[in-house]
Design a protein around this motif. Structure first.
Motif, mmCIF file in Angstrom:
data_model
loop_
_atom_site.group_PDB
_atom_site.id
_atom_site.type_symbol
_atom_site.label_atom_id
_atom_site.label_comp_id
_atom_site.label_asym_id
_atom_site.label_seq_id
_atom_site.Cartn_x
_atom_site.Cartn_y
_atom_site.Cartn_z
ATOM 1 N N VAL A 6 0.906 -1.309 -0.129
ATOM 2 C CA VAL A 6 -0.119 -0.188 -0.002
ATOM 3 C C VAL A 6 0.718 1.323 -0.082
ATOM 4 O O VAL A 6 2.145 1.180 0.586
ATOM 5 N N THR A 7 0.453 2.342 -0.639
ATOM 6 C CA THR A 7 0.915 3.479 -0.554
ATOM 7 C C THR A 7 0.491 4.393 0.512
ATOM 8 O O THR A 7 -0.689 4.684 0.468
ATOM 9 N N LEU A 8 1.350 4.788 1.212
ATOM 10 C CA LEU A 8 0.638 5.957 2.173
ATOM 11 C C LEU A 8 1.179 7.290 1.704
ATOM 12 O O LEU A 8 2.411 7.594 1.445
ATOM 13 N N ASN A 9 0.302 8.263 1.765
ATOM 14 C CA ASN A 9 0.092 9.360 1.332
ATOM 15 C C ASN A 9 0.382 10.674 2.556
ATOM 16 O O ASN A 9 -0.361 10.558 3.400
ATOM 17 N N PRO A 10 1.212 11.556 2.519
ATOM 18 C CA PRO A 10 1.398 12.506 3.526
ATOM 19 C C PRO A 10 0.170 13.369 3.649
ATOM 20 O O PRO A 10 -0.573 13.445 2.651
ATOM 21 N N PRO A 11 -0.283 13.762 4.693
ATOM 22 C CA PRO A 11 0.427 13.507 5.922
ATOM 23 C C PRO A 11 0.483 11.986 6.539
ATOM 24 O O PRO A 11 -0.682 11.518 6.445
ATOM 25 N N ILE A 12 1.493 11.669 7.136
ATOM 26 C CA ILE A 12 1.533 10.242 7.715
ATOM 27 C C ILE A 12 1.650 10.569 9.386
ATOM 28 O O ILE A 12 2.721 11.222 9.719
ATOM 29 N N TYR A 13 0.701 10.075 10.032
ATOM 30 C CA TYR A 13 0.585 10.129 11.686
ATOM 31 C C TYR A 13 1.295 9.101 12.437
ATOM 32 O O TYR A 13 0.776 7.744 11.823
ATOM 33 N N LEU A 57 8.685 -2.010 6.006
ATOM 34 C CA LEU A 57 8.581 -0.603 6.243
ATOM 35 C C LEU A 57 9.809 0.121 6.025
ATOM 36 O O LEU A 57 11.027 -0.547 6.216
ATOM 37 N N PRO A 58 10.049 1.167 5.258
ATOM 38 C CA PRO A 58 11.111 1.710 4.760
ATOM 39 C C PRO A 58 12.031 2.098 6.218
ATOM 40 O O PRO A 58 11.517 2.637 7.066
ATOM 41 N N ASP A 59 13.378 1.874 5.959
ATOM 42 C CA ASP A 59 14.349 2.255 7.248
ATOM 43 C C ASP A 59 13.705 3.671 7.787
ATOM 44 O O ASP A 59 14.073 4.033 8.882
ATOM 45 N N GLU A 60 13.616 4.536 6.803
ATOM 46 C CA GLU A 60 13.602 5.867 7.075
ATOM 47 C C GLU A 60 12.340 6.226 8.170
ATOM 48 O O GLU A 60 12.271 6.888 9.470
ATOM 49 N N VAL A 61 11.200 5.396 7.743
ATOM 50 C CA VAL A 61 9.999 5.463 8.669
ATOM 51 C C VAL A 61 10.235 4.510 10.038
ATOM 52 O O VAL A 61 9.852 5.106 10.894
ATOM 53 N N LEU A 62 11.104 3.701 9.843
ATOM 54 C CA LEU A 62 11.016 2.636 11.067
ATOM 55 C C LEU A 62 12.000 3.284 12.031
ATOM 56 O O LEU A 62 11.819 3.494 13.148
ATOM 57 N N ASP A 63 13.171 4.159 11.788
ATOM 58 C CA ASP A 63 13.831 4.884 12.330
ATOM 59 C C ASP A 63 12.940 6.114 13.035
ATOM 60 O O ASP A 63 13.162 6.491 14.273
ATOM 61 N N LEU A 64 12.352 6.874 12.336
ATOM 62 C CA LEU A 64 11.489 7.839 13.186
ATOM 63 C C LEU A 64 10.570 7.154 14.229
ATOM 64 O O LEU A 64 10.265 7.782 15.153
ATOM 65 N N ILE A 65 9.965 5.879 13.846
ATOM 66 C CA ILE A 65 8.982 5.492 14.934
ATOM 67 C C ILE A 65 9.999 4.936 16.246
ATOM 68 O O ILE A 65 9.610 5.346 17.244
ATOM 69 N N THR A 66 11.000 4.011 15.901
ATOM 70 C CA THR A 66 11.850 3.742 17.203
ATOM 71 C C THR A 66 12.680 4.919 17.994
ATOM 72 O O THR A 66 12.993 4.652 19.042
ATOM 73 N N GLU A 67 12.905 6.247 17.181
ATOM 74 C CA GLU A 67 13.173 7.051 18.010
ATOM 75 C C GLU A 67 12.365 7.642 19.004
ATOM 76 O O GLU A 67 12.721 8.007 20.043
ATOM 77 N N ARG A 68 11.041 7.561 18.683
ATOM 78 C CA ARG A 68 10.070 7.924 19.744
ATOM 79 C C ARG A 68 9.370 6.680 20.623
ATOM 80 O O ARG A 68 8.934 7.109 21.549
ATOM 81 N N HIS A 69 9.541 5.778 19.989
ATOM 82 C CA HIS A 69 9.106 4.457 20.839
ATOM 83 C C HIS A 69 9.962 3.186 20.495
ATOM 84 O O HIS A 69 9.735 2.403 19.488
ATOM 85 N N ARG A 70 10.997 3.103 21.194
ATOM 86 C CA ARG A 70 12.082 2.163 21.076
ATOM 87 C C ARG A 70 11.205 0.642 21.135
ATOM 88 O O ARG A 70 11.578 -0.150 20.174
ATOM 89 N N PRO A 71 10.516 0.243 21.912
ATOM 90 C CA PRO A 71 9.777 -1.072 21.923
ATOM 91 C C PRO A 71 8.718 -1.505 20.664
ATOM 92 O O PRO A 71 7.871 -1.816 20.962
ATOM 93 N N PHE A 72 9.303 -1.115 19.679
ATOM 94 C CA PHE A 72 8.495 -1.173 18.407
ATOM 95 C C PHE A 72 9.400 -1.980 17.308
ATOM 96 O O PHE A 72 10.482 -1.417 16.836
ATOM 97 N N SER A 127 8.226 13.538 3.245
ATOM 98 C CA SER A 127 7.727 14.514 2.319
ATOM 99 C C SER A 127 6.922 13.901 1.279
ATOM 100 O O SER A 127 6.082 14.531 0.586
ATOM 101 N N GLY A 128 7.265 12.830 0.976
ATOM 102 C CA GLY A 128 6.475 11.943 -0.150
ATOM 103 C C GLY A 128 6.002 10.704 0.333
ATOM 104 O O GLY A 128 6.007 10.211 1.291
ATOM 105 N N PRO A 129 5.065 10.118 -0.710
ATOM 106 C CA PRO A 129 4.584 8.856 -0.450
ATOM 107 C C PRO A 129 5.608 7.821 -0.053
ATOM 108 O O PRO A 129 6.481 7.861 -0.788
#
Length: 156
Positions: A6-13, A57-72, A127-129
């Motif tokens: 699936v393609t996620l279109n910004p904004p991604i929350y 999940l792209p590394d860029e997105v995974l990094d953003l998530i784990t920065e905020r919530h490590r136990p993911f 910034s992008g899908p």
């Protein structure tokens, strides 16, 4: 099992809720991604949805998530018979996505405005899908986005 990309279109929350651990009983944070998405099927239109059973999940997105919530992190679920990214308690117990997303009253299925107001929503700086392999569902996303507290880029 998630068969399609699936393609996620910004904004991604990144939505943060709370869940009581089934093992230790402590209240823990849990996170999910919510975005307008475009499934790969020809007749499916774009719509707001939350992701579950995220296999890729792209590394860029995974990094953003784990920065905020490590136990993911990735976990092999015996129940779902697949490996997917999931939330973990500090005691080491994993939270199955089915319960977090599909059971009324759990982390991402608030039953009232008060519970939704206790949740947080942060727009991720993407910034992008992006493309992911995951399941998705729709139902409470609009309600959560309307009532949850905005943090980060959205707290202005």
């Amino acid at each position: 099992m998630a068969d399609d990309t699936v393609t996620l279109n910004p904004p991604i929350y990144l939505v943060t809720g709370q869940e009581e651990c089934w093992r230790c009983g402590e209240l823990q944070r849990a996170v999910e991604l919510v975005a307008e998405l475009t499934p790969s099927g020809p007749d499916d239109g774009a719509h707001l949805a939350s992701l579950s059973n995220i296999e890729e999940l792209p590394d860029e997105v995974l990094d953003l998530i784990t920065e905020r919530h490590r136990p993911f992190r990735l976990h092999r679920s015996k129940t779902a018979q697949q490996e997917y990214y999931t939330n973990f308690c500090q005691c080491g117990a994993n939270f199955g996505d089915f319960f977090l997303h599909s059971e009324p009253g759990h982390a991402f299925f608030p039953l009232d405005e008060e519970t939704a107001r206790s949740m947080t929503v942060e727009e991720l700086p993407l910034s992008g899908p992006i493309e992911v392999r995951a399941s998705f569902g729709a139902g409470t996303e609009e309600f959560i986005l309307a009532h949850a507290q905005r943090v980060g880029r959205n707290d202005r």
